[in-house]
Structure formats: structure tokens, C-alpha cells
Design an enzyme around this catalytic site. Structure first.
Site, PDB file in Angstrom:
ATOM      1  CD1 TRP A   1      -7.249   8.830  -2.178  1.00  9.71           C
ATOM      2  CD2 TRP A   1      -8.233   9.157  -0.160  1.00  9.71           C
ATOM      3  NE1 TRP A   1      -6.300   9.323  -1.336  1.00  9.71           N
ATOM      4  CE2 TRP A   1      -6.875   9.555  -0.098  1.00  9.71           C
ATOM      5  CE3 TRP A   1      -9.034   9.272   0.976  1.00  9.71           C
ATOM      6  CZ2 TRP A   1      -6.306  10.050   1.070  1.00  9.71           C
ATOM      7  CZ3 TRP A   1      -8.481   9.756   2.146  1.00  9.71           C
ATOM      8  CH2 TRP A   1      -7.126  10.146   2.179  1.00  9.71           C
TER       9      TRP A   1
ATOM     10  NE  ARG B   1       2.555   0.791   3.476  1.00 11.21           N
ATOM     11  CZ  ARG B   1       3.670   0.068   3.604  1.00 11.21           C
ATOM     12  NH1 ARG B   1       3.995  -0.506   4.744  1.00 11.21           N
ATOM     13  NH2 ARG B   1       4.488  -0.067   2.559  1.00 11.21           N
TER      14      ARG B   1
ATOM     15  CB  CYS C   1      -0.928   0.021   1.218  1.00  9.33           C
ATOM     16  SG  CYS C   1      -1.997   1.489   1.238  1.00  9.33           S
TER      17      CYS C   1
ATOM     18  CD  GLU D   1      -5.931   2.017  -6.880  1.00  2.97           C
ATOM     19  OE1 GLU D   1      -6.322   0.891  -6.521  1.00  2.97           O
ATOM     20  OE2 GLU D   1      -6.107   3.031  -6.192  1.00  2.97           O
TER      21      GLU D   1
END
Ligand code: HEM
Ligand SMILES: N/C(=N/c1cccc(CO[C@@H]2CCNC2)c1)c1cccs1
Length: 363
Positions: A238, A70, A67, A243
Site C-alpha cells: 500500500w 518491511r 523499504c 509518496e
């Protein structure tokens, strides 16, 4: 090592770190450790306090090696839905999560924790993400919608769901309690915020009639805190623009839009060396970021996300904690070498608490 002994070790490791990070007195920790030890010896399990659940879910985000988001780990809001004992009350809690997290477009990271695995069997949400588009293969083999959803769409149809057959049908919520048959709940349309995609300088872009949903909410991972397994703990953040623009709408095995975008911008697609694919990718990603901003829906570009991640790394260092990460996931899929992440190495060590894959409950 016995299951109970292992769980006690995991519990003690978690509680020691959790209470230390929360600045609690050692007295309070000792009382808690004795209580947990008794509970585990009695029943093999123990129940987290709300405070332990919240901080454990935040630590799990902080430990998520793949991720890039973070930096915001301490802001995660946690809803305690461990009392939900039937599918209807779970569905209501999930709809409430979607509403509060969407927040009119100003997205708030939430996690809803349902009852952890115990002798009565696991709770599973069959959806990969709570909001996702259906995928259909027509008789002549053409694809409609999201190819990544074809299997789950079939499962929903077998359970009686009928989609409209459009490229953007929102799939239903599917919940399974223990060995009960899965329960299917269409998601109320007014809860689904979507962003129509337009381009900042090319007005013909809207002819593609593309859109994407605002809220990414992962619902198929298992949250493990101090030996306790939350098999249904949907969490949202979000989107990072890439992506949607560099994977979901661009991959040939997803919506495969690059040739259509290239056509719109009259790019020379006759040779690879014109870099038409790369140019179409950038235009598509510019459209995603522009459209979300226009719609007032939270989104982050991959450059800003990388800078936030760098600040996360510095803050973790200051806190005396090592940052673990999985480089191949942390670098963005476009322009990776423009970020500091590209030039760094990360250890992909598994640190607890954390989020894990679990076997698909259907197949
Ligand atoms: C707040 C905004 C957030 C952003 C922009 C963000 C961004 C991302 C991105 C881009 C990925 C890679 C996804 C992929 O390549 O398919 C990822 C992975 C991940 N994120 Fe975040 N994230 C955010 C919040 C969160 C939250 C709130 C949690 C959990 C509480 C979380 C947990 C994870 C996990 C577990 C993965 C790995 C998923 C897997 O292994 O398939 N993230 N994140
Ligand atoms: N922006 C996000 N992106 C993702 C985070 C985790 C997982 C995914 C989807 O992962 C799939 C499996 C591998 N790539 C697609 C996307 C978030 C979703 C929920 C909280 S933040």
C-alpha cells in the site's frame, strides 16, 4: 568461478538459511541439497518448491534496504504463475493479482512469480508500475499527465495504444516473452480503484480535480533467490502518503501542484521565507491521507510507518539478524527529523534474496 558453480553456491546458501528459518529437519535439507546439486549439474538450473519461492520472496522484501514497510514482510502472499507460457495467460494472472491485492480497498501485499530466466529467454513486463498515469508533451511543449511516464507512453503509442489525452489516463500492460514482439493489454477499468482527493477542512480543494490510484504495484524489478532470477515478479504493497503528496503530485518534474495548492489556501508565495511551499506540502499530504481514509483504501502516514519500521528493527534484532538499510531512502521526504530513522545509521549492504533494478527493455 563458473556460472554453474556460482549458482550452486548461491542455491546452497539460500536453502540452508531458508530451511533453518522454516524449522525443517536437517535430513530434509540434505535430500534437497543433493537434488538441487544434481539438477544444476544436469541443466545449470533448479526449480524452487512453492514453499521456497514464498519464503524467498518474503526474505527478499525483508532484505530491501530502501523499504520502510518491511515490518509486514512475513505476510506477503505469493502466487505461483510459473506455468504461464503465453502473454494472454500472463495478462490474466496480472489482472487477477490487481483484483486480489486491491481487495475493495483493504490492500493485501501480493507477489506473482512468472517463469524465471532460462535458455528460452527472459519474460519482461515493460511497465514500471502496473497501474500508472500516461504523460504527454503537447506541440507547444506543455505537459499533460505524469511527466515520469512520457517515454513509456510514447512506446505504448508506437505499439498502437491511443490514450484519451487526459491528466489521468491509465497506461496499458505491456508484456514481452523472450524475443517475441511486446504484447499490449489495456487494463479493465473495473479493476482500477482510484481515490478522488478532497481536503478535511478546505472544501475548495476538490476544484483541483486531483485523484490517485490505490494500488502501487512495481513490475520492473528482478527477484533473485538462490541464484534463480525472476525477471517478471510484480509485487504490491500500500502507499505511504508522502509518496503521493510529497513526490508524485508535488515534484516540479511530476504534477507540480504546490503553487496551485498555495493559491487555494491564499498563501503568500512572494517570498520563500513565508514557507508557503512547506505549508502547501502539508495541506496536500493531509488531503491525501484524509481522502484515502474516507475512501476506505489502505494507506500509512510517514510517522506510523517509521514506528512500524522501528518495531521491525527490534524484531530482527531478536531474531539475531542485522537490519540493513539505505538511510537516504528510509527517511520520509517531509519531517524526516521527527522520525527515529533520522538519528540512526544503517549499513547499505546487499543481502540475498533481494529485488534488483534491471535494464529497461525499451529505449
Ligand atoms: C506494505 C506496504 C509497503 C509500504 C508502505 C512500502 C513503502 C515503501 C516506500 C515508501 C519505498 C520508497 C519508494 C520511493 O521512495 O519511491 C519503498 C521501497 C521499496 N519497497 Fe516497500 N513498501 C511496502 C511493501 C513492499 C513490498 C510488499 C515489497 C516487496 C515484496 C517492497 C519492496 C520494496 C523495494 C524493493 C523498494 C526499493 C525500490 C527501489 O529501489 O526503487 N515493499 N517501500
Ligand atoms: N508503497 C510502495 N512504494 C514503492 C515501492 C518501491 C518502489 C517505488 C517507486 O520507486 C520509484 C523509483 C524511485 N522512486 C520512485 C514505490 C510500494 C510499491 C510496491 C510495493 S510497496
Amino acid at each position: 568461478m563458473s556460472d554453474q558453480h556460482e549458482r550452486l553456491e548461491q542455491a546452497e546458501e539460500f536453502l540452508n538459511q531458508c530451511y533453518s528459518e522454516l524449522g525443517k529437519e536437517s535430513e530434509e535439507l540434505l535430500v534437497r541439497l543433493n537434488q538441487v546439486k544434481d539438477d544444476i549439474q544436469q541443466s545449470g538450473f533448479y526449480t524452487h518448491t512453492y514453499e521456497e519461492l514464498v519464503h524467498g520472496a518474503r526474505m527478499a522484501w525483508r532484505n530491501s534496504n530502501r523499504c520502510i514497510g518491511r515490518f509486514f514482510w512475513e505476510t506477503l502472499k505469493v502466487v505461483d504463475a510459473r506455468e504461464c507460457s503465453d502473454e494472454e495467460s500472463m495478462a490474466i494472472a496480472i489482472f487477477d493479482h490487481i483484483k486480489k491485492a486491491t481487495n475493495g480497498g483493504n490492500i493485501v501485499p501480493y507477489l506473482t512469480a512468472f517463469h524465471p530466466a532460462h535458455e528460452k529467454g527472459n519474460i519482461r513486463i515493460w511497465n514500471h508500475q502496473l497501474i500508472r498515469y500516461a504523460g504527454y508533451v503537447t506541440e507547444d511543449g506543455t505537459m499533460i499527465g505524469d511527466p515520469a511516464s512520457v517515454d513509456f507512453t510514447k512506446v505504448c503509442q508506437e505499439l498502437g495504444w491511443e490514450g484519451k489525452g487526459s491528466s489521468f489516463d491509465i497506461l496499458p500492460l505491456v508484456i514481452q516473452l523472450g524475443e517475441n514482439p511486446p504484447a499490449l493489454f489495456p487494463i479493465p477499468e473495473d479493476l482500477i480503484l482510484e481515490v478522488p482527493l478532497t481536503h478535511p477542512t478546505n472544501p475548495s480543494f476538490e476544484a483541483l480535480e486531483l485523484k490517485w490510484y490505490a494500488l502501487p504495484i512495481i513490475s520492473d524489478m528482478k527477484l533473485v533467490i538462490g541464484g534463480i532470477e525472476y525477471t517478471a515478479a510484480p509485487f504490491n504493497g500500500w502507499y505511504m502518503g508522502t509518496e503521493i503528496g510529497a513526490r508524485n503530485l508535488a515534484d516540479t518534474e511530476r504534477y507540480n501542484m504546490l503553487p496551485r495548492v498555495a493559491e487555494l489556501f491564499q498563501l503568500d508565495t512572494s517570498r520563500e521565507y513565508t514557507l508557503w511551499r512547506d505549508e502547501a506540502l502539508i495541506e496536500l499530504n493531509k488531503a491525501v491521507l484524509f481522502s484515502f481514509k474516507q475512501a476506505g483504501v489502505s494507506i500509512v502516514d510517514h510517522h506510523t510507518a517509521a514506528k512500524q519500521f522501528e518495531r521491525f528493527e527490534k524484531r530482527e534484532q531478536d531474531a539475531g539478524r542485522n537490519v540493513t538499510g539505505k538511510w537516504s531512502w528510509l527517511i520520509p521526504p517531509i519531517s524526516p527529523a521527527t522520525t527515529h530513522i533520522f538519528r540512526k545509521g544503517y549499513k547499505d549492504d546487499r543481502v540475498y534474496p533481494n529485488y534488483f533494478y534491471q535494464p529497461a527493455p525499451y529505449k
